[in-house]
Design a protein around this motif. Sequence first.
Motif, short mmCIF file in Angstrom:
data_model
loop_
_atom_site.label_atom_id
_atom_site.label_comp_id
_atom_site.label_asym_id
_atom_site.label_seq_id
_atom_site.Cartn_x
_atom_site.Cartn_y
_atom_site.Cartn_z
N ALA A 64 -10.48 10.19 27.07
CA ALA A 64 -9.23 9.96 27.97
C ALA A 64 -9.38 10.41 29.58
O ALA A 64 -9.46 10.57 30.75
N PHE A 65 -10.05 12.04 29.07
CA PHE A 65 -9.52 12.76 30.34
C PHE A 65 -10.70 13.00 31.02
O PHE A 65 -10.81 12.87 32.41
N ILE A 66 -11.85 13.06 30.21
CA ILE A 66 -13.24 13.04 31.06
C ILE A 66 -13.98 11.60 32.03
O ILE A 66 -13.51 11.92 33.37
N LEU A 67 -12.96 10.76 31.58
CA LEU A 67 -13.04 9.27 32.20
C LEU A 67 -12.04 9.67 33.37
O LEU A 67 -12.25 9.18 34.69
N HIS A 68 -11.12 9.79 32.88
CA HIS A 68 -9.83 9.30 34.30
C HIS A 68 -9.80 10.95 35.10
O HIS A 68 -10.18 10.91 35.87
N GLN A 119 -1.22 9.36 28.77
CA GLN A 119 -0.77 10.75 26.98
C GLN A 119 -1.36 11.54 26.90
O GLN A 119 -1.58 12.77 27.11
N LEU A 120 -2.74 10.60 26.39
CA LEU A 120 -4.11 11.33 25.65
C LEU A 120 -4.58 12.67 26.27
O LEU A 120 -4.99 13.62 26.68
N ALA A 121 -5.00 11.98 27.87
CA ALA A 121 -5.26 12.93 29.08
C ALA A 121 -4.34 13.95 29.18
O ALA A 121 -5.04 15.07 30.33
N ALA A 122 -3.40 13.04 29.62
CA ALA A 122 -2.36 14.47 29.51
C ALA A 122 -1.87 15.47 28.67
O ALA A 122 -1.86 16.60 29.23
N SER A 123 -2.23 15.40 27.05
CA SER A 123 -2.24 16.38 26.14
C SER A 123 -3.84 17.45 26.83
O SER A 123 -3.50 18.55 26.29
N ALA A 124 -4.27 16.65 26.75
CA ALA A 124 -5.35 17.06 26.80
C ALA A 124 -5.93 18.42 28.20
O ALA A 124 -6.53 19.60 28.17
N ARG A 125 -4.95 17.70 28.67
CA ARG A 125 -5.07 18.61 30.90
C ARG A 125 -4.08 19.87 30.41
O ARG A 125 -4.12 21.44 30.76
N SER A 185 -9.17 4.45 36.50
CA SER A 185 -7.93 4.45 35.92
C SER A 185 -7.92 4.00 34.73
O SER A 185 -8.26 3.64 33.31
N PHE A 186 -6.44 3.89 34.19
CA PHE A 186 -5.80 4.23 32.91
C PHE A 186 -6.43 3.01 32.63
O PHE A 186 -6.59 2.84 31.20
N ALA A 187 -6.35 1.99 32.89
CA ALA A 187 -6.32 0.21 32.70
C ALA A 187 -7.68 0.38 32.12
O ALA A 187 -8.41 -0.42 30.77
N GLU A 188 -8.59 1.13 33.10
CA GLU A 188 -9.94 0.98 32.41
C GLU A 188 -10.46 1.79 31.12
O GLU A 188 -11.07 1.69 30.61
N VAL A 189 -9.85 3.01 31.15
CA VAL A 189 -9.90 4.05 29.81
C VAL A 189 -9.83 3.30 29.27
O VAL A 189 -9.64 3.45 27.80
N ALA A 190 -8.61 2.75 29.45
CA ALA A 190 -8.05 1.59 27.58
C ALA A 190 -8.61 0.84 27.36
O ALA A 190 -8.70 0.55 25.75
N GLU A 191 -9.79 -0.10 27.79
CA GLU A 191 -9.99 -0.43 27.71
C GLU A 191 -11.41 -0.45 26.79
O GLU A 191 -11.63 -1.01 25.93
N ILE A 192 -11.76 0.76 27.20
CA ILE A 192 -12.88 1.56 26.66
C ILE A 192 -12.31 2.33 24.83
O ILE A 192 -13.41 1.74 24.41
N VAL A 193 -11.45 2.59 25.62
CA VAL A 193 -11.11 3.32 23.97
C VAL A 193 -10.23 2.49 22.60
O VAL A 193 -10.05 2.84 21.91
N GLY A 194 -10.09 1.16 23.70
CA GLY A 194 -9.37 0.71 22.46
C GLY A 194 -7.21 0.97 22.69
O GLY A 194 -7.15 0.23 21.03
N ARG A 195 -6.91 1.12 23.70
CA ARG A 195 -5.51 1.73 23.52
C ARG A 195 -4.82 0.49 24.76
O ARG A 195 -5.58 0.27 25.99
N THR A 196 -3.39 1.09 24.56
CA THR A 196 -3.17 1.16 26.30
C THR A 196 -2.53 2.17 27.47
O THR A 196 -3.28 2.74 26.83
N PRO A 197 -2.98 1.84 28.21
CA PRO A 197 -2.59 2.73 29.51
C PRO A 197 -1.85 3.48 29.56
O PRO A 197 -1.92 5.12 29.20
#
Length: 312
Positions: free
Chosen positions: A146-150, A173-179, A156-168
């Motif tokens: 999520a972090f690398i892609l965004h 939240q995943l990207a924020a935690s990584a940040r 976009s988080f919509a695109e990331v969601a499609e890849i990781v199988g979670r909601t935008p």
Amino acid sequence: MTTRSEPGHGRPDPGLDAIMSERRHLINLAYRLLGSLTEAEDAVQETYTRWYAMSRQEQDAIESPGAWLTTVASRVCLNVLGSARARRETYVGEWIPEPLPGRTEWISGRPGGAAVDPADRVTLDESVGLAFLVVLESMTPAERVAFILHDVFCHSFAEVAEIVGRTPAACRQLAASARRRVRAARPSATAAPRRTGVVSAFKEAWEAKDIDALIGLLDPDAVATADGGGLARSFLDPIEGGERIAHAWAGLADRRPDGMTLLERTVNGQPGLVAQQDGVIVTVLAFEVVGDRITHIWVVRNPEKLRRWTTG
């Protein structure tokens, strides 16, 4: 545009060049996700294998082949990250991401040779510094993707969601935690000329076996980590403390075999050192520099991670 036969279909593929032009982007993405260029190349190869396993009709139905390739490559990397965690639990010693040479060393392990295919070259910017990749290793696979892609590749988080199988929202939240992990682990940036000067001074002090000079260049809380992978001799546990590192490096200088030389080289876009034994690179050292002090040294001796330096 050059047309070539499409693998597996036996007829010209006018879109082949466009598809293959995505390779460099995919390699850059996969290396940041996996921390290993070897695994990144395997992931990209698997992505292209899946593309050419489809019929021409299925390919033509894909509105954006580039987006499709990115999605598949990211999912392949997500699966690899999950299995990599289990493999690294049995790894001998510490696991350090695979270091990459700078542009002038990205050929046959030495400056001055013919350039490799640009499609196989990773763009060396801040997001591939070894210190940054080490922080990525502390993340969960989903956080890392999520972090690398965004944050790095601006999806976009919509695109990331499609890849990781979670909601935008979950991906945000995943990207924020990584940040937060990145901000907590990464010190203020030191100007490139200063980093170069510190690494050069460290090399001189090491070669002179000047323990006092080494201590002066090392942060009191500095850490040195080595990766031999059980295939090359190295210290298994990190060495903590500037004085301990200085004495250890002076000891290494005492035991340096004949025919070994130290050279200043670019490691993942940052000033680093390599050790050559009879003209062959056997060790790559990367540094984290804060102010005028070295806070971390990464020593890679696993020969499987040095192939880019020795064979191009």
